[in-house]
Design a protein around this motif. Structure first.
Motif, short mmCIF file in Angstrom:
data_model
loop_
_atom_site.label_atom_id
_atom_site.label_comp_id
_atom_site.label_asym_id
_atom_site.label_seq_id
_atom_site.Cartn_x
_atom_site.Cartn_y
_atom_site.Cartn_z
N VAL A 133 14.17 50.66 -74.00
CA VAL A 133 14.33 49.39 -73.31
C VAL A 133 13.80 49.52 -71.89
CG1 VAL A 133 15.97 47.64 -72.53
CG2 VAL A 133 16.37 48.85 -74.68
N GLU A 134 13.04 48.51 -71.45
CA GLU A 134 12.56 48.50 -70.07
C GLU A 134 13.68 48.02 -69.15
OE1 GLU A 134 9.00 46.31 -69.63
OE2 GLU A 134 7.84 47.55 -71.03
N LEU A 135 13.95 48.84 -68.13
CA LEU A 135 15.03 48.53 -67.19
C LEU A 135 14.60 48.82 -65.77
CD1 LEU A 135 18.19 50.09 -68.92
CD2 LEU A 135 17.63 47.68 -68.76
N ASP A 136 15.33 48.25 -64.82
CA ASP A 136 15.10 48.60 -63.43
C ASP A 136 15.46 50.06 -63.21
OD1 ASP A 136 14.39 46.00 -62.87
OD2 ASP A 136 16.41 45.42 -62.22
N ASN A 137 14.73 50.73 -62.36
CA ASN A 137 15.00 52.14 -62.08
C ASN A 137 16.40 52.31 -61.49
OD1 ASN A 137 12.54 53.02 -63.01
ND2 ASN A 137 11.56 52.99 -60.98
N GLY A 138 17.00 53.44 -61.80
CA GLY A 138 18.32 53.75 -61.30
C GLY A 138 19.23 54.25 -62.39
N LYS A 139 20.48 54.49 -62.04
CA LYS A 139 21.46 54.99 -63.00
C LYS A 139 22.23 53.82 -63.60
CE LYS A 139 22.34 59.70 -61.45
NZ LYS A 139 23.38 60.68 -61.05
N TRP A 140 22.42 53.88 -64.90
CA TRP A 140 23.14 52.87 -65.64
C TRP A 140 24.35 53.53 -66.31
CZ3 TRP A 140 21.39 47.66 -66.30
CH2 TRP A 140 20.17 47.38 -65.66
N GLY B 274 32.77 57.01 -83.72
CA GLY B 274 32.34 57.95 -82.69
C GLY B 274 31.07 57.48 -82.02
N GLU B 275 30.95 57.78 -80.74
CA GLU B 275 29.85 57.25 -79.93
C GLU B 275 28.57 58.06 -80.09
OE1 GLU B 275 31.32 56.34 -75.83
OE2 GLU B 275 33.19 57.14 -76.63
N MET B 276 27.46 57.34 -80.17
CA MET B 276 26.13 57.95 -80.09
C MET B 276 25.47 57.67 -78.75
SD MET B 276 24.34 57.15 -83.80
CE MET B 276 22.74 57.45 -83.05
N ALA B 277 25.82 56.53 -78.17
CA ALA B 277 25.17 56.11 -76.92
C ALA B 277 25.55 57.03 -75.77
CB ALA B 277 25.57 54.67 -76.59
N TYR B 278 24.59 57.32 -74.92
CA TYR B 278 24.83 58.19 -73.77
C TYR B 278 25.75 57.50 -72.77
CZ TYR B 278 20.60 60.12 -75.84
OH TYR B 278 19.67 60.60 -76.72
N SER B 279 26.56 58.30 -72.09
CA SER B 279 27.48 57.73 -71.11
C SER B 279 26.75 57.24 -69.87
CB SER B 279 28.55 58.75 -70.71
OG SER B 279 27.94 59.90 -70.16
N THR B 280 25.59 57.87 -69.57
CA THR B 280 24.78 57.47 -68.42
C THR B 280 23.31 57.42 -68.81
OG1 THR B 280 26.34 58.52 -66.89
CG2 THR B 280 24.16 57.99 -66.03
N LEU B 281 22.63 56.38 -68.37
CA LEU B 281 21.19 56.27 -68.55
C LEU B 281 20.52 56.33 -67.19
CD1 LEU B 281 21.08 53.25 -71.04
CD2 LEU B 281 21.06 55.68 -71.62
N THR B 282 19.43 57.07 -67.11
CA THR B 282 18.67 57.15 -65.86
C THR B 282 17.27 56.62 -66.10
OG1 THR B 282 19.94 59.07 -65.12
CG2 THR B 282 17.85 58.63 -64.00
N ALA B 283 16.97 55.51 -65.49
CA ALA B 283 15.64 54.90 -65.62
C ALA B 283 14.80 55.32 -64.43
CB ALA B 283 15.75 53.38 -65.70
N THR B 284 13.79 56.16 -64.69
CA THR B 284 12.93 56.62 -63.61
C THR B 284 11.55 56.01 -63.68
OG1 THR B 284 12.34 58.54 -64.95
CG2 THR B 284 14.16 58.80 -63.38
N GLU B 285 11.13 55.61 -64.84
CA GLU B 285 9.82 54.98 -65.01
C GLU B 285 9.97 53.61 -65.66
OE1 GLU B 285 7.28 57.59 -67.09
OE2 GLU B 285 7.34 59.17 -65.56
N GLY B 286 11.09 52.96 -65.36
CA GLY B 286 11.31 51.62 -65.87
C GLY B 286 11.64 51.54 -67.34
N ARG B 287 12.10 52.65 -67.92
CA ARG B 287 12.40 52.62 -69.35
C ARG B 287 13.47 53.67 -69.66
NH1 ARG B 287 8.08 52.08 -74.18
NH2 ARG B 287 7.82 50.19 -72.96
#
Length: 619
Positions: free
Chosen positions: A567-574, A589-602
């Motif tokens: 997914v394209e997102l604004d840079n930063g921590k999600w 049980g969860e598969m999704a990461y607890s934190t996402l870091t968008a460094t190149e907009g994705r």
């Protein structure tokens, strides 16, 4: 305008010095007399004929609690079409009510903005054990704690017997006697305002019920130029229609002034036929909004419509009717068909993933496309309409109660899909509506029930229900609507929310509503602040929303396999705020990461089957 100075101008109006003013529209009668019953006495008074078929009189020594009938042409006794109370049912005399005597405690209440509405639809008769207005009051703290902001009450206009959905009402100004009548309804509305809850009343301006409907004896309320599924249509555009329009507009203002309702839900406006230059709905909206401004209160009209026509909700300056919002059945159908796989009846037009995508991006799914169910093209485009104009839901009284067994989603779907349905509605950019009990997965059905006194009508209802179900190829027998047990089976049991999967689902609803309330991006109802990102092959829908410095990402997986999407997102921590696959919600049980870091907009998001996640961008 002062509420205390507002006068209905129809029916029986108490004046000062123990006087009362009576006004009735009876153009079919040559003369009208009033039969007035006071304790220990009975009087007969002739009414004076006036212009346009109205008859009036002013009577001394009249008190609240006195009852009366009108005598038409010396031989036909009928209750008042504008009766405020029918304590003896639809065939009994009308009772005089003094609305000035109720000790309102909601002074200063101005309502809440429409964008803040989180609606809870309830039926008074089955919501509590006693099934009355006042019996609902102890549950208001429960609704407030859940995150509800507006209580929607199904129709309460006096209907025959004690059991009915309310759409068979025949006295639009008389709150149902078995629910507690005028006093009980005022107590409920006042209590809601005391909790900060807005109140919506469902009103029916497209037909009257069949039993106790004496309007034809008085005037030209109906027309045979149009037909509804329930009989002759209301006369909104033919000869004598001015008085009919006045009757219904007065009814809307009556609920706003005398009962302090914040909004009216207009039932099935597609069955309101008006080919006149100014449509009744436009005239109604103009008057309701004008009175709201004079009162300094936020007053709204919310319509149910099957037309997919934006004229309903467009502003008058662009040729619209100016109704504030509408129920969006297309959103429901798209979601329901995707989760259940049902293809019968109108669901044959839905079931594809792109249907739900369009519901998110435009509101209407059918905006001119061919409908197989209707066998014609249907609708126009709503893509330019604000999202605040649409009410979204996964269940409501129609979509549950008009099923063969009145079965709710909880009766057929596993918990993970119930969570997904909740997340789809509550995190959508639309106004969410919950149908009573869905928040904890109520298993009791919401059956269709009546309590007619006419054996012919009872059989007609049974036959009609069978014909309705034919389109869905439901071959089994439905429960008897007249049987009291059919009604009793529909009673809620709010206590079941305290254990097992019910508790997990209930906690999920509370959490999602708190996020919608506390995170600006999740409570925003602005289309321009959101981006819908569909992944057709993977059946994943992502939605980014932004309000000022608040940015959120929601992602839903509508497939039965794990999915991973970029997914394209604004840079930063999600930071992850919610994951329906977590064990605390009953997930695997969860598969999704607890934190996402968008460094190149994705970023890449992992989703378990039939689940959703919510992320918030950290500033």
């Amino acid at each position: 305008m002062s509420e205390n100075r507002w006068k209905l101008g129809l029916g029986a109006e108490l004046l000062d010095n123990d006087k009362a003013y009576f006004k009735v529209w009876a153009p079919k009668a040559g003369k009208v007399a009033l039969r007035l019953f006071s304790p220990g006495s009975e009087r007969s008074i002739d009414l004076a004929a006036g212009e346009d078929g109205y008859f009036t009189t002013e009577v001394e020594k009249v008190s609240a609690g006195d009852s009366y009938l009108y005598l038409l042409d010396g031989h036909t006794e009928r209750p008042d079409p504008v009766s405020r109370f029918q304590p003896q049912g639809v065939h009994g005399p009308s009772m005089i009510v003094d609305p000035r005597q109720f000790p309102w405690q909601d002074q200063g209440w101005q309502g809440i903005p429409l964008e803040a509405y989180v609606i809870y639809e309830l039926h008074v008769g089955v919501f509590s054990d006693d099934g009355t207005f006042t019996a609902a009051i102890p549950h208001l703290d429960y609704l407030k704690d859940l995150g509800v902001t507006a209580v929607e009450i199904m129709p309460v206009a006096q209907f025959p017997g004690n059991r009915n959905w309310g759409y068979d009402g025949v006295y639009p100004f008389a709150p149902q006697s078995s629910y507690g009548g005028p006093e009980g309804l005022r107590e409920l509305v006042d209590a809601c305002h005391g909790k900060g809850l807005a109140v919506i009343l469902d009103v029916v301006y497209n037909h009257f019920g069949p039993e106790g409907n004496y309007l034809n004896d008085y005037g030209y309320y109906f027309t045979d130029r149009y037909r509804t599924p329930w009989g002759d249509a209301i006369n909104f555009d033919g000869p004598h229609s001015d008085q009919v329009r006045e009757y219904f507009i007065a009814n809307a203002l009556y609920w706003i002034h005398e009962y302090h309702f914040d909004a009216l839900r207009l039932d099935a406006i597609d069955r309101i036929y008006d080919l006149g230059a100014t449509h009744f709905l436009r005239a109604l909206a103009d008057e309701v909004h004008r009175h709201g401004q004079q009162l300094g209160r936020r007053i709204y009209l919310i319509a149910e419509s099957d037309l997919n026509d934006v004229r309903l909700i467009n502003p008058p300056e662009t040729g619209g009717y100016g109704v504030d919002a509408q129920w969006n059945d297309n959103f429901h159908h798209a979601l329901h068909a995707l989760l259940t796989g049902e293809k019968e009846g109108y669901y044959q037009d839905f079931g594809r993933f792109d249907h739900l995508v369009k519901a998110f991006t435009e509101g209407y799914v059918y905006s001119g496309e061919y409908s197989r169910y209707r066998k014609k093209r249907h609708g126009n485009s709503a893509k330019n309409c604000p999202t605040v104009q649409f009410v979204a839901f996964s269940q409501n009284h129609d979509q549950v109660g008009n099923r063969l067994h009145g079965d709710r989603l909880a009766a057929k779907l596993p918990l993970q899909k119930l969570l997904l349905a909740a997340g789809t509605v509550l995190l959508s950019p639309y106004l969410p509506l919950l149908f009573m009990g869905e928040e904890y997965g109520e298993k009791a059905p919401f059956n269709y029930f009546v309590s007619y006194g006419d054996s012919f009508l009872i059989e007609a209802v049974r036959k009609g229900r069978k014909e309705e179900f034919a389109a869905f190829a439901w071959a089994e027998e439905a429960l008897d609507p007249q049987d009291p047990d059919t009604f009793m089976q529909s009673k809620l049991d709010l206590k079941v929310r305290q254990g097992g999967e019910h508790a997990a689902l209930f906690a999920c609803y509370k959490k999602l509503l708190s996020l919608r309330r506390e995170v600006p991006a999740l409570g925003c109802v602005e289309r321009r602040e959101m981006t819908v990102i569909p992944f057709e092959e993977k059946q994943v829908l992502a939605l980014t929303r932004r309000v000022g410095n608040s940015s959120a990402l929601c992602a839903w997986n509508y497939s039965d396999t794990p999915q991973d999407v970029a997914v394209e997102l604004d840079n930063g921590k999600w930071q992850k705020l919610f994951d329906s696959a977590a064990t605390q919600w009953g997930g695997a049980g969860e598969m999704a990461y607890s934190t996402l870091t968008a460094t190149e907009g994705r970023v890449r998001i992992a989703l378990t089957p039939w689940s959703f996640t919510v992320y918030l961008r950290e500033e």
